[in-house]
Design a protein around this motif. Structure first.
Motif, PDB file in Angstrom:
ATOM      1  N   THR A 134       0.275   3.424  36.493  1.00  0.00           N
ATOM      2  CA  THR A 134      -1.017   3.073  36.153  1.00  0.00           C
ATOM      3  C   THR A 134      -1.911   3.382  37.419  1.00  0.00           C
ATOM      4  N   TYR A 135      -3.075   3.910  37.224  1.00  0.00           N
ATOM      5  CA  TYR A 135      -4.098   3.926  38.355  1.00  0.00           C
ATOM      6  C   TYR A 135      -4.570   2.713  38.635  1.00  0.00           C
ATOM      7  N   TRP A 136      -4.188   1.612  38.172  1.00  0.00           N
ATOM      8  CA  TRP A 136      -4.740   0.047  38.470  1.00  0.00           C
ATOM      9  C   TRP A 136      -3.831  -0.829  38.917  1.00  0.00           C
ATOM     10  N   PRO A 137      -2.758  -0.368  39.825  1.00  0.00           N
ATOM     11  CA  PRO A 137      -1.835  -1.451  40.245  1.00  0.00           C
ATOM     12  C   PRO A 137      -2.824  -2.716  41.069  1.00  0.00           C
ATOM     13  N   GLN A 138      -3.797  -2.269  41.476  1.00  0.00           N
ATOM     14  CA  GLN A 138      -4.642  -3.210  42.318  1.00  0.00           C
ATOM     15  C   GLN A 138      -5.082  -4.595  41.360  1.00  0.00           C
ATOM     16  N   LEU A 139      -5.270  -3.910  39.938  1.00  0.00           N
ATOM     17  CA  LEU A 139      -5.479  -5.027  39.051  1.00  0.00           C
ATOM     18  C   LEU A 139      -4.166  -6.166  38.701  1.00  0.00           C
ATOM     19  N   TRP A 140      -2.980  -5.394  38.660  1.00  0.00           N
ATOM     20  CA  TRP A 140      -1.805  -6.323  38.758  1.00  0.00           C
ATOM     21  C   TRP A 140      -1.784  -7.214  40.026  1.00  0.00           C
ATOM     22  N   LEU A 141      -2.051  -6.579  41.057  1.00  0.00           N
ATOM     23  CA  LEU A 141      -1.837  -7.304  42.438  1.00  0.00           C
ATOM     24  C   LEU A 141      -3.012  -8.448  42.394  1.00  0.00           C
ATOM     25  N   GLY A 142      -4.143  -8.174  41.721  1.00  0.00           N
ATOM     26  CA  GLY A 142      -4.933  -9.391  41.666  1.00  0.00           C
ATOM     27  C   GLY A 142      -4.506 -10.456  40.631  1.00  0.00           C
ATOM     28  N   LEU A 143      -3.826 -10.161  39.427  1.00  0.00           N
ATOM     29  CA  LEU A 143      -3.286 -11.211  38.696  1.00  0.00           C
ATOM     30  C   LEU A 143      -2.057 -12.031  39.400  1.00  0.00           C
ATOM     31  N   THR A 144      -1.570 -11.181  40.407  1.00  0.00           N
ATOM     32  CA  THR A 144      -0.290 -11.898  41.139  1.00  0.00           C
ATOM     33  C   THR A 144      -0.837 -12.741  42.529  1.00  0.00           C
ATOM     34  N   PHE A 145      -1.761 -11.998  43.273  1.00  0.00           N
ATOM     35  CA  PHE A 145      -2.073 -12.633  44.433  1.00  0.00           C
ATOM     36  C   PHE A 145      -2.960 -13.881  44.091  1.00  0.00           C
ATOM     37  N   ASN A 146      -3.705 -14.027  43.040  1.00  0.00           N
ATOM     38  CA  ASN A 146      -4.394 -15.000  42.665  1.00  0.00           C
ATOM     39  C   ASN A 146      -3.968 -16.186  41.998  1.00  0.00           C
ATOM     40  N   TRP A 147      -2.868 -16.066  41.669  1.00  0.00           N
ATOM     41  CA  TRP A 147      -2.102 -16.918  40.770  1.00  0.00           C
ATOM     42  C   TRP A 147      -2.335 -18.393  41.413  1.00  0.00           C
ATOM     43  N   GLY A 148      -2.473 -18.657  42.499  1.00  0.00           N
ATOM     44  CA  GLY A 148      -2.483 -19.796  43.285  1.00  0.00           C
ATOM     45  C   GLY A 148      -3.765 -20.431  43.087  1.00  0.00           C
ATOM     46  N   ALA A 149      -4.833 -19.873  42.527  1.00  0.00           N
ATOM     47  CA  ALA A 149      -6.232 -20.417  42.053  1.00  0.00           C
ATOM     48  C   ALA A 149      -5.798 -21.531  40.735  1.00  0.00           C
ATOM     49  N   LEU A 150      -4.585 -21.094  39.864  1.00  0.00           N
ATOM     50  CA  LEU A 150      -4.257 -21.945  38.904  1.00  0.00           C
ATOM     51  C   LEU A 150      -3.382 -22.969  39.407  1.00  0.00           C
ATOM     52  N   MET A 151      -2.407 -22.681  40.494  1.00  0.00           N
ATOM     53  CA  MET A 151      -1.496 -23.724  40.989  1.00  0.00           C
ATOM     54  C   MET A 151      -2.158 -24.861  41.670  1.00  0.00           C
ATOM     55  N   GLY A 152      -3.181 -24.446  42.558  1.00  0.00           N
ATOM     56  CA  GLY A 152      -3.628 -25.504  43.486  1.00  0.00           C
ATOM     57  C   GLY A 152      -4.397 -26.597  42.527  1.00  0.00           C
ATOM     58  N   TRP A 153      -5.120 -26.172  41.582  1.00  0.00           N
ATOM     59  CA  TRP A 153      -5.626 -27.344  40.728  1.00  0.00           C
ATOM     60  C   TRP A 153      -4.561 -28.196  40.069  1.00  0.00           C
ATOM     61  N   ALA A 154      -3.620 -27.541  39.577  1.00  0.00           N
ATOM     62  CA  ALA A 154      -2.427 -28.068  38.891  1.00  0.00           C
ATOM     63  C   ALA A 154      -1.530 -29.102  39.901  1.00  0.00           C
ATOM     64  N   ALA A 155      -1.491 -28.596  41.074  1.00  0.00           N
ATOM     65  CA  ALA A 155      -0.920 -29.432  41.964  1.00  0.00           C
ATOM     66  C   ALA A 155      -1.895 -30.836  42.170  1.00  0.00           C
ATOM     67  N   VAL A 156      -3.023 -30.773  42.158  1.00  0.00           N
ATOM     68  CA  VAL A 156      -3.819 -31.926  41.988  1.00  0.00           C
ATOM     69  C   VAL A 156      -3.908 -32.730  40.803  1.00  0.00           C
ATOM     70  N   GLU A 157      -4.114 -32.136  39.798  1.00  0.00           N
ATOM     71  CA  GLU A 157      -4.489 -32.718  38.247  1.00  0.00           C
ATOM     72  C   GLU A 157      -3.176 -32.797  37.586  1.00  0.00           C
ATOM     73  N   ASN A 158      -1.969 -31.970  37.760  1.00  0.00           N
ATOM     74  CA  ASN A 158      -1.050 -31.710  36.843  1.00  0.00           C
ATOM     75  C   ASN A 158      -1.439 -31.398  35.464  1.00  0.00           C
ATOM     76  N   ALA A 159      -2.460 -30.507  35.482  1.00  0.00           N
ATOM     77  CA  ALA A 159      -2.990 -29.997  34.434  1.00  0.00           C
ATOM     78  C   ALA A 159      -3.897 -28.726  34.727  1.00  0.00           C
ATOM     79  N   LEU A 160      -4.484 -27.788  33.662  1.00  0.00           N
ATOM     80  CA  LEU A 160      -5.278 -26.890  34.021  1.00  0.00           C
ATOM     81  C   LEU A 160      -6.820 -27.194  33.362  1.00  0.00           C
ATOM     82  N   ALA A 161      -7.677 -26.597  33.732  1.00  0.00           N
ATOM     83  CA  ALA A 161      -8.995 -26.538  33.193  1.00  0.00           C
ATOM     84  C   ALA A 161      -9.861 -25.391  33.354  1.00  0.00           C
ATOM     85  N   TRP A 162     -11.048 -25.182  32.946  1.00  0.00           N
ATOM     86  CA  TRP A 162     -11.913 -24.009  33.003  1.00  0.00           C
ATOM     87  C   TRP A 162     -12.148 -23.719  34.496  1.00  0.00           C
TER      88      TRP A 162
END
Length: 311
Positions: free
Chosen positions: A160-188
């Motif tokens: 694909t010409y958009w490997p940067q999109l896949w990298l974005g999905l991968t590299f920013n996964w911590g935005a979900l994990m950090g909240w989950a590490a504090v709250e043990n859940a996800l939210a908007w």
């Protein structure tokens, strides 16, 4: 030394004789290069979404900063960035030898064997698992799920010409994990922050990809730099504007205090500087603009931490 070899040495992305390698045994140096310890910007770009999310959750919940949690994610980001680079180099070892910037990396240059690289990868993953086990169950599950994004990433530039999109999905996964590490859940709020990070990565990694566009075109690899070409600047405006919009929405949903928006305004100013000064035909210029994204990380984190103190 031939002129071709000289060209590869001059274009190499390895920082020769860096301070870290001077202090480690010679046998460790190829692994340090494989892990990109000489170029910490990748670790910062992986780490900041984690720290943002931790700070966002703690600011929203009027909790004091948990420095131990910040430290755990810093170590985890270092290990997982090294693991991601190792996977990338294992899968790309034949391509890397044909690109000036990557030809002197440990695998294509023969400094380490494929078997040694695989053993190193397993050790890194074991270290990452040990850190995940210290987090909440929700963060643990998200961390394991991230491997579904990490391993396919090096293949994206072939299909694909958009490997940067896949990298974005991968590299920013911590935005979900950090909240989950504090709250043990996800939210908007962390979901919106995750989307913001994806657009951030689309911007900075498109700039980065312009360094390799000639070599990539010759050997049949794809990137957003090749796809967008001379239209890169207006698309950077779109990517960064959407990043700011989703970062703002995350703050609104989390109902955090006003200092956050000062940090966000500073990030917008920095993005404006990147877009107006980038030279897509100048590799050094592109690398400098790419590396400058560490300031984005610090500016937003400062806004989040100050918002927590003000709240």
């Amino acid at each position: 030394m031939s002129s071709s070899t000289n060209r590869y040495a001059d274009a190499s992305d390895i920082v020769a004789n860096n301070w870290l390698e001077r202090r480690m045994p010679p046998g460790w140096r190829p692994y340090s290069r494989l892990a990109r310890l000489d170029r910490p910007i990748g670790t910062w770009l992986l780490l900041f979404p984690c720290w943002w999310s931790i700070a966002l959750a703690q600011s929203a919940g009027n909790q004091p900063p948990d420095l131990w949690l910040y430290l755990l994610f810093a170590l985890g980001a270092m290990l997982m960035r090294a693991a991601g680079c190792t996977v990338n180099d294992i899968l790309d070892r034949h391509y890397d030898g044909r690109v000036a910037r990557t030809s002197t990396r440990p695998l294509p240059s023969g400094q380490i064997t494929l078997r040694q690289a695989i053993v190193f990868l397993l050790a890194l993953l074991a270290g990452g698992l040990a850190i995940l086990l210290a987090l909440t169950p929700a963060a643990l599950l998200l961390g394991v799920a991230s491997l579904l994004l990490v391993f396919p990433y090096p293949l994206m530039k072939r299909i694909t010409y958009w490997p940067q999109l896949w990298l974005g999905l991968t590299f920013n996964w911590g935005a979900l994990m950090g909240w989950a590490a504090v709250e043990n859940a996800l939210a908007w709020p962390p979901v919106l922050l995750y989307i913001a990070g994806i657009f951030w990565t689309l911007g900075y990694d498109t700039i980065y990809a312009h360094q390799d566009k000639e070599d990539d075109a010759l050997i049949g690899l794809k990137s957003s730099a090749l796809k967008l070409g001379e239209r890169t600047r207006p698309w950077l405006i779109v990517f960064y504007a959407l990043c700011i919009a989703f970062m703002g929405a995350a703050g609104i949903m989390a109902e955090i205090a006003w200092p956050y928006y000062l940090g966000l305004a500073a990030v917008a100013v920095h993005f404006t500087w990147q877009v107006t000064t980038v030279d897509i035909h100048g590799p050094r210029n592109c690398l400098a603009r790419f590396r400058s994204n560490r300031f984005v990380g610090w500016l937003l984190l400062a806004g989040l931490v100050l918002a927590g103190l003000a709240g």
